[in-house]
Design an enzyme around this catalytic site. Sequence first.
Site, mmCIF file in Angstrom:
data_model
loop_
_atom_site.group_PDB
_atom_site.id
_atom_site.type_symbol
_atom_site.label_atom_id
_atom_site.label_comp_id
_atom_site.label_asym_id
_atom_site.label_seq_id
_atom_site.Cartn_x
_atom_site.Cartn_y
_atom_site.Cartn_z
ATOM 1 N N ASP A 56 32.157 36.755 94.612
ATOM 2 C CA ASP A 56 31.189 37.599 93.660
ATOM 3 C C ASP A 56 32.033 38.295 92.550
ATOM 4 O O ASP A 56 31.479 38.703 91.823
ATOM 5 C CB ASP A 56 30.380 38.416 94.603
ATOM 6 C CG ASP A 56 30.905 39.586 95.314
ATOM 7 O OD1 ASP A 56 32.234 39.632 95.430
ATOM 8 O OD2 ASP A 56 30.338 40.283 95.859
ATOM 9 N N LYS A 124 30.748 33.859 103.202
ATOM 10 C CA LYS A 124 31.216 35.149 103.341
ATOM 11 C C LYS A 124 30.482 36.210 102.996
ATOM 12 O O LYS A 124 29.560 36.423 102.481
ATOM 13 C CB LYS A 124 32.492 35.130 102.528
ATOM 14 C CG LYS A 124 33.367 36.555 102.645
ATOM 15 C CD LYS A 124 34.615 36.301 102.099
ATOM 16 C CE LYS A 124 34.484 37.092 100.522
ATOM 17 N NZ LYS A 124 34.077 38.447 100.394
ATOM 18 N N GLU A 193 41.244 43.227 103.167
ATOM 19 C CA GLU A 193 41.595 43.690 101.702
ATOM 20 C C GLU A 193 41.944 45.162 101.392
ATOM 21 O O GLU A 193 41.460 46.045 102.126
ATOM 22 C CB GLU A 193 40.179 43.287 100.603
ATOM 23 C CG GLU A 193 40.360 43.901 99.275
ATOM 24 C CD GLU A 193 39.701 43.232 98.315
ATOM 25 O OE1 GLU A 193 38.441 42.654 98.542
ATOM 26 O OE2 GLU A 193 39.498 43.786 97.012
HETATM 27 O O1 KIV Z 1 34.942 38.183 95.596
HETATM 28 C C1 KIV Z 1 36.000 38.015 95.673
HETATM 29 O O2 KIV Z 1 36.843 37.172 94.956
HETATM 30 C C2 KIV Z 1 36.518 38.156 97.096
HETATM 31 C C3 KIV Z 1 37.988 37.806 97.134
HETATM 32 C C4 KIV Z 1 38.869 38.792 96.561
HETATM 33 C C5 KIV Z 1 38.306 37.957 98.972
HETATM 34 O O3 KIV Z 1 35.980 38.574 97.834
#
Ligand code: KIV
Length: 294
Positions: A56, A124, A193
């Site tokens: 996202d 995710k 993260e």
């Molecule tokens: O949205 C994204 O790109 C992410 C990654 C940085 C793990 O969640």
Amino acid sequence: MSTTKVSTPASQAKPVTAPDIQARKNGEKITCMTAYDYATGTIVDQSGMDLVLVGDSLAMVVLGHEDTLSVTMDEMIHHVRATSRGVKRALLVADMPFMSYATVDDALRNAGRFISEGRAKAVKLEGGVSVVPQIEAIVAAGVPVMAHVGLTPQHVARFGGFKAQGKSVEAAKALLEDAQAVEAAGAFCVVLEAIPVEVAQLITDALTIPTIGIGAGNVTDGQILVYHDLLGMFDRFTPKFVRQYGQQGREAVHYMEQYCKDVRATRFPGDKNTIYMTDDVAAQVRKIKVKKRK
Ligand code: KIV
């Protein structure tokens, strides 16, 4: 006989599955990268990357929003579908946007859309203990889940900015609890993260599923970065944990400047870029009488 090793093109290699990623715990480091469309998906896949995430983060690096909160399910699906056309080998994961998994029903419906409409192979979502029912339901429906704890950008308002997490003993314990909860709920791996390396080590040692770090030091089972950060294509800010391998944003501006100069100086298009008729047809075309408009 030649001993040159010829690597298999991504289009012919066996696709990577969520169980393949899960089996890499404590094995060869897992390589992950974001991508957002056919072109970036193809580039990342051809590099031999293990996992491609349509993050996202596209809200910021592709759509130009201030944070990740404004991207919608429909926008995400549009990009996941485009990326899926370019990714042949890597495991394609779709990131569930803000509020798309607020309830278990929302989570099931939207995870289902990512699989059937977007052609992703897994989803995710951000959060720990608080999203256990959502993870359990999605996994029970047959969709692999990548979890995400630590600095979860969808909670940026609560954190008061994009700030590293888990910096006190209490915060480290809470992060460990979150990571163990998503593992128990059935996640096949978990993103960590922007947390101290010591906490990443604690969690990596405690879990049986792989940890994928972004700003979590060199102790996790894999690493992930944002495509535009790695290539130097995002001009607003570069987090400390990014390694820029190029300056493609700057290079692209340079090429655009050259193009403008060539057009202004009538150097473009050149002979090679021009479509010509055969001489006899061209001669007839030159004879066509043009009636001047009054
Ligand atoms: O949205 C994204 O790109 C992410 C990654 C940085 C793990 O969640």
